[in-house]
Design a protein around this motif. Structure first.
Motif, short mmCIF file in Angstrom:
data_model
loop_
_atom_site.label_atom_id
_atom_site.label_comp_id
_atom_site.label_asym_id
_atom_site.label_seq_id
_atom_site.Cartn_x
_atom_site.Cartn_y
_atom_site.Cartn_z
N VAL A 1 -0.26 11.55 -11.80
CA VAL A 1 -1.02 10.46 -11.20
C VAL A 1 -1.09 10.59 -9.68
CG1 VAL A 1 -1.00 7.96 -10.83
CG2 VAL A 1 -0.56 8.89 -13.11
N GLY A 2 -0.04 11.14 -9.08
CA GLY A 2 0.00 11.25 -7.63
C GLY A 2 0.39 9.96 -6.96
N ALA A 3 1.14 9.14 -7.68
CA ALA A 3 1.58 7.85 -7.13
C ALA A 3 2.85 7.41 -7.83
CB ALA A 3 0.49 6.80 -7.29
N VAL A 4 3.65 6.65 -7.13
CA VAL A 4 4.94 6.15 -7.65
C VAL A 4 5.00 4.65 -7.48
CG1 VAL A 4 7.42 6.06 -7.11
CG2 VAL A 4 6.27 8.27 -7.30
N ASN A 5 5.38 3.94 -8.55
CA ASN A 5 5.59 2.50 -8.41
C ASN A 5 7.01 2.10 -8.77
OD1 ASN A 5 5.43 2.72 -11.27
ND2 ASN A 5 4.74 0.58 -11.40
N THR A 6 7.83 3.08 -9.16
CA THR A 6 9.23 2.79 -9.49
C THR A 6 10.11 3.92 -8.98
OG1 THR A 6 8.56 1.61 -11.50
CG2 THR A 6 10.86 2.28 -11.35
N PRO B 1 0.81 -1.23 0.00
CA PRO B 1 0.00 0.00 0.00
C PRO B 1 0.85 1.28 0.00
CG PRO B 1 0.29 -0.75 2.23
CD PRO B 1 1.14 -1.65 1.36
N TYR B 2 1.99 1.27 -0.66
CA TYR B 2 2.97 2.34 -0.49
C TYR B 2 3.13 3.29 -1.69
CZ TYR B 2 4.26 -0.72 3.37
OH TYR B 2 4.22 -1.50 4.50
N LYS B 3 2.32 3.16 -2.72
CA LYS B 3 2.55 3.94 -3.95
C LYS B 3 2.39 5.45 -3.74
CE LYS B 3 1.35 0.23 -7.17
NZ LYS B 3 0.53 -0.16 -8.33
N GLN B 4 1.59 5.83 -2.80
CA GLN B 4 1.43 7.25 -2.51
C GLN B 4 2.32 7.69 -1.35
OE1 GLN B 4 -2.89 6.94 -2.08
NE2 GLN B 4 -3.20 8.02 -4.01
N ASP B 5 2.47 6.84 -0.35
CA ASP B 5 3.29 7.18 0.81
C ASP B 5 4.75 7.38 0.45
OD1 ASP B 5 1.02 6.93 2.33
OD2 ASP B 5 1.52 4.97 3.17
N VAL B 6 5.25 6.66 -0.56
CA VAL B 6 6.67 6.72 -0.89
C VAL B 6 7.08 8.09 -1.42
CG1 VAL B 6 6.54 5.97 -3.31
CG2 VAL B 6 8.55 5.37 -1.92
N ILE B 7 6.13 8.86 -1.92
CA ILE B 7 6.44 10.17 -2.50
C ILE B 7 7.16 11.08 -1.51
CG2 ILE B 7 5.41 12.30 -3.39
CD1 ILE B 7 3.31 10.57 -4.78
N ARG C 1 20.38 11.02 -5.48
CA ARG C 1 19.00 11.51 -5.59
C ARG C 1 18.06 10.34 -5.80
NH1 ARG C 1 18.37 16.65 -4.04
NH2 ARG C 1 16.84 17.16 -5.63
N ARG C 2 16.81 10.53 -5.38
CA ARG C 2 15.78 9.50 -5.53
C ARG C 2 14.71 10.01 -6.49
NH1 ARG C 2 14.95 8.72 1.02
NH2 ARG C 2 17.09 8.00 1.48
N PHE C 3 14.54 9.30 -7.60
CA PHE C 3 13.62 9.71 -8.65
C PHE C 3 12.41 8.78 -8.68
CE2 PHE C 3 17.78 11.24 -9.71
CZ PHE C 3 17.58 12.47 -10.32
N GLY C 4 11.23 9.37 -8.60
CA GLY C 4 10.00 8.57 -8.60
C GLY C 4 9.32 8.58 -9.95
N HIS C 5 8.89 7.41 -10.42
CA HIS C 5 8.22 7.25 -11.70
C HIS C 5 6.94 6.45 -11.53
CE1 HIS C 5 11.91 8.59 -13.77
NE2 HIS C 5 12.53 7.92 -12.81
N ASN C 6 6.08 6.53 -12.51
CA ASN C 6 4.88 5.70 -12.52
C ASN C 6 4.83 4.94 -13.84
OD1 ASN C 6 2.01 4.85 -12.87
ND2 ASN C 6 1.86 5.78 -10.85
N THR C 7 5.16 3.66 -13.79
CA THR C 7 5.11 2.82 -14.99
C THR C 7 3.78 2.08 -15.08
OG1 THR C 7 6.10 0.82 -13.99
CG2 THR C 7 7.61 2.50 -14.85
N ASP C 8 2.94 2.17 -14.04
CA ASP C 8 1.60 1.57 -14.10
C ASP C 8 0.77 2.25 -15.19
OD1 ASP C 8 1.93 -0.26 -12.05
OD2 ASP C 8 1.11 1.07 -10.51
#
Length: 287
Positions: free
Chosen positions: A100-105, A81-87, A112-119
């Protein structure tokens, strides 16, 4: 929305990579096998680990991300359940992740930490290839969490005229709908299903650890197409019931494969072969 050029995103050009998946109840995930087999096929070395907080509930997300970065991971995939919390633990978000407001990668690069959404791209490709002639004039989307956000934006970009979003959490559907012109929150699931041409499950209901259906069987009609993003099990109760009623169905296989294809490219800088990753996925069986 086009994916960002992987050449700008890869953490390393070396041939050895360490990645992981963070989530709850993920022991049946096929993601490690897909990444490791694809790396091997490209003469790369890949160690892909499961970081299951059900198995180690004492670990919090901040600690997990920091430890992975310190240990030299190329990146992390993130699931329920972490796709939004990880941001909150990242330095930069891709355009898709912001929208999207969510990260899955998560990609680690140069401190640096880069957040992406491949979903987003994963579902788009899955629907485009799996149900190419499905009407998206009016779609009922069940679930407004991290995955639901990606699917809502994907459906909007594909040309949906109306997206009815239903979520049992107060305000969740309305919050997601505010960012999408063609979306609206659905207060009554039965009414939304009666109008919809297609139904998409973006909740965890139906997973092996959370069996059941996110919508009552008697609300399904043969005219509906029904998609589920869950792939363990591959044939969820929702898809089994929908199929028995004559509905066309789309399993979570396509989204799982295509999101992994994009994530592999982000992690390694190498383009993955979707057919090869799908073959690995299918070799693990139907359950």
């Amino acid at each position: 929305m086009q994916p960002e050029p992987a050449a700008k995103l890869a953490t390393t050009a070396r041939g050895s990579f360490r990645m992981g998946l963070v989530g709850r109840g993920i022991q049946l995930s096929r993601t490690p096998a897909m990444h490791e087999a694809e790396a091997s096929a490209q003469s790369l070395s890949c160690r892909y680990e499961l970081i299951d907080t059900d198995a180690d509930p004492a670990s919090d997300l901040h600690e997990i991300v920091a430890r992975a970065e310190a240990e030299g991971f190329a990146g992390l995939n993130v699931t329920f359940p972490y796709k939004q919390d990880v941001i909150a633990h990242l330095h930069h978000l891709s355009d898709a992740a912001k929208r999207v407001g969510a990260v899955n990668t998560v990609v680690f690069r140069e401190g640096r930490r880069f957040g992406h959404n491949t979903d987003f791209w994963g579902f788009t490709e899955s629907l485009r290839t799996g149900l190419p002639d499905a009407s998206i004039d009016d779609v009922l989307l069940i679930g407004a969490g991290g995955a639901g956000g990606a699917l809502a934006h994907a459906l909007a970009d594909l040309g949906a005229n109306k997206i009815r979003i239903f979520d049992t959490r107060d305000g969740a559907a309305a919050s997601l709908a505010r960012g999408i012109t063609v979306a609206e929150p659905a207060q009554d699931l039965a009414e939304a299903a009666a109008h919809a041409s297609g139904i998409v499950n973006a909740t965890p209901v139906g997973m092996a650890k959370l069996p059941g259906m996110p919508i009552a069987r008697d609300l399904l009609e043969a005219r509906h197409w029904v998609a589920d993003i869950i792939y363990f099990p591959l044939r969820t109760e929702l898809l089994r019931e929908a199929s028995s009623m004559g509905c066309r169905t789309l399993s979570g296989e396509g989204m799982a494969v295509f999101q992994a294809v994009r994530a592999f490219q982000l992690f390694t800088g190498h383009i993955a072969d979707a057919d090869r990753m799908r073959a690995t996925f299918r070799a693990m069986g139907a359950t």
